[in-house]
Write a protein that holds these residues in place. Sequence first.
Motif, PDB file in Angstrom:
ATOM      1  N   ALA A   1      16.679  11.200   6.425  1.00  0.00           N
ATOM      2  CA  ALA A   1      18.082  10.778   6.329  1.00  0.00           C
ATOM      3  C   ALA A   1      18.898  11.314   7.496  1.00  0.00           C
ATOM      4  O   ALA A   1      19.759  10.624   8.045  1.00  0.00           O
TER       5      ALA A   1
ATOM      6  N   ASP B   1      20.646   9.378  10.630  1.00  0.00           N
ATOM      7  CA  ASP B   1      22.028   9.631  11.016  1.00  0.00           C
ATOM      8  C   ASP B   1      22.120   9.854  12.533  1.00  0.00           C
ATOM      9  O   ASP B   1      23.028   9.332  13.191  1.00  0.00           O
TER      10      ASP B   1
ATOM     11  N   ILE C   1      22.989   9.197   4.568  1.00  0.00           N
ATOM     12  CA  ILE C   1      24.309   9.729   4.903  1.00  0.00           C
ATOM     13  C   ILE C   1      25.269   8.561   5.105  1.00  0.00           C
ATOM     14  O   ILE C   1      24.931   7.581   5.768  1.00  0.00           O
TER      15      ILE C   1
ATOM     16  N   ASP D   1      20.290   9.501  -4.028  1.00  0.00           N
ATOM     17  CA  ASP D   1      19.538  10.127  -2.946  1.00  0.00           C
ATOM     18  C   ASP D   1      19.152  11.531  -3.396  1.00  0.00           C
ATOM     19  O   ASP D   1      19.721  12.053  -4.354  1.00  0.00           O
TER      20      ASP D   1
ATOM     21  N   VAL E   1      23.512  14.461   1.702  1.00  0.00           N
ATOM     22  CA  VAL E   1      24.131  13.236   1.201  1.00  0.00           C
ATOM     23  C   VAL E   1      25.084  13.569   0.061  1.00  0.00           C
ATOM     24  O   VAL E   1      26.200  13.051  -0.019  1.00  0.00           O
TER      25      VAL E   1
END
Length: 271
Positions: free
Chosen positions: A21, A25, A84, A107, A112
């Motif tokens: 994640a 990002d 995110i 998530d 997050v």
Amino acid sequence: MTAQDADRNDLGIDTGRPHPARMYDWYLGGKDNYPVDEAMGRQMLALDPRVPVMARVNRAFMHRATRWLAQHGVRQFLDVGTGIPTEPNLHQVAQRIAPDARVVYCDNDPIVLAHAAALLRGTPEGVTEYLQADVRDPAAVVEGARKVLDLGRPVALSLVALLHFVSDEDGAHELVNRLLAELPSGSYLMMTHATADFTPEESAAATEKLKAAGVTLALRSRAEFARFFDGLELVEPGVEVVHRWHPELGDPVPGQDDGVIPGYGAVARKP
């Protein structure tokens, strides 16, 4: 304090190894990542400079698929592997078309959760909620979603750029089947997945680098991806290279036509 403790911050985020994640990002130009994520991201770019384009293409697919679903009457969405927050988020796309849409984000990454407030700014008519759970625990996902969504009415299950981080040993296909089993007829599965079909050598090198860093990458062929939709009714054009799925529903991502983007996308209805 152990070395492992030293690699965790006050939010419980493990900064000692990369996280998909946070790498995603970084690819998107975000700020919610750590040096370890950037370092691994740069290694991926060295193998294929189009990785950031791939990330944006997946995001654009989510926008287009959400628009299609909302235009076809879907009013409930369960987005697992949310990542995110970026603008626009799924609920913003859905609620622009259907202000009463209900959206549950899910998530398992603490970073997050730390930004969940940004996911909850929806319309007064609609509902947006965040659930901290892992796709590998579908019972927890469904239990949490049931508190917000009416599982007696159709739900669109979003699994965008997620299942290529879940191996066959972890039962990726079975996890999807268990989630879909809890959703009624008329529900949908929207999904994208990375593949090694077009870039076998680069993909093999990326898989090994990520494995060494503790990240699973399970790249699947077109046929293996299509298996996730067994028993469902594929929406035209069926399984397609991600950016070629209903391109008329969104703007093209710069660079998406510079060679084949190695990933598939599809949307299908549960009969």
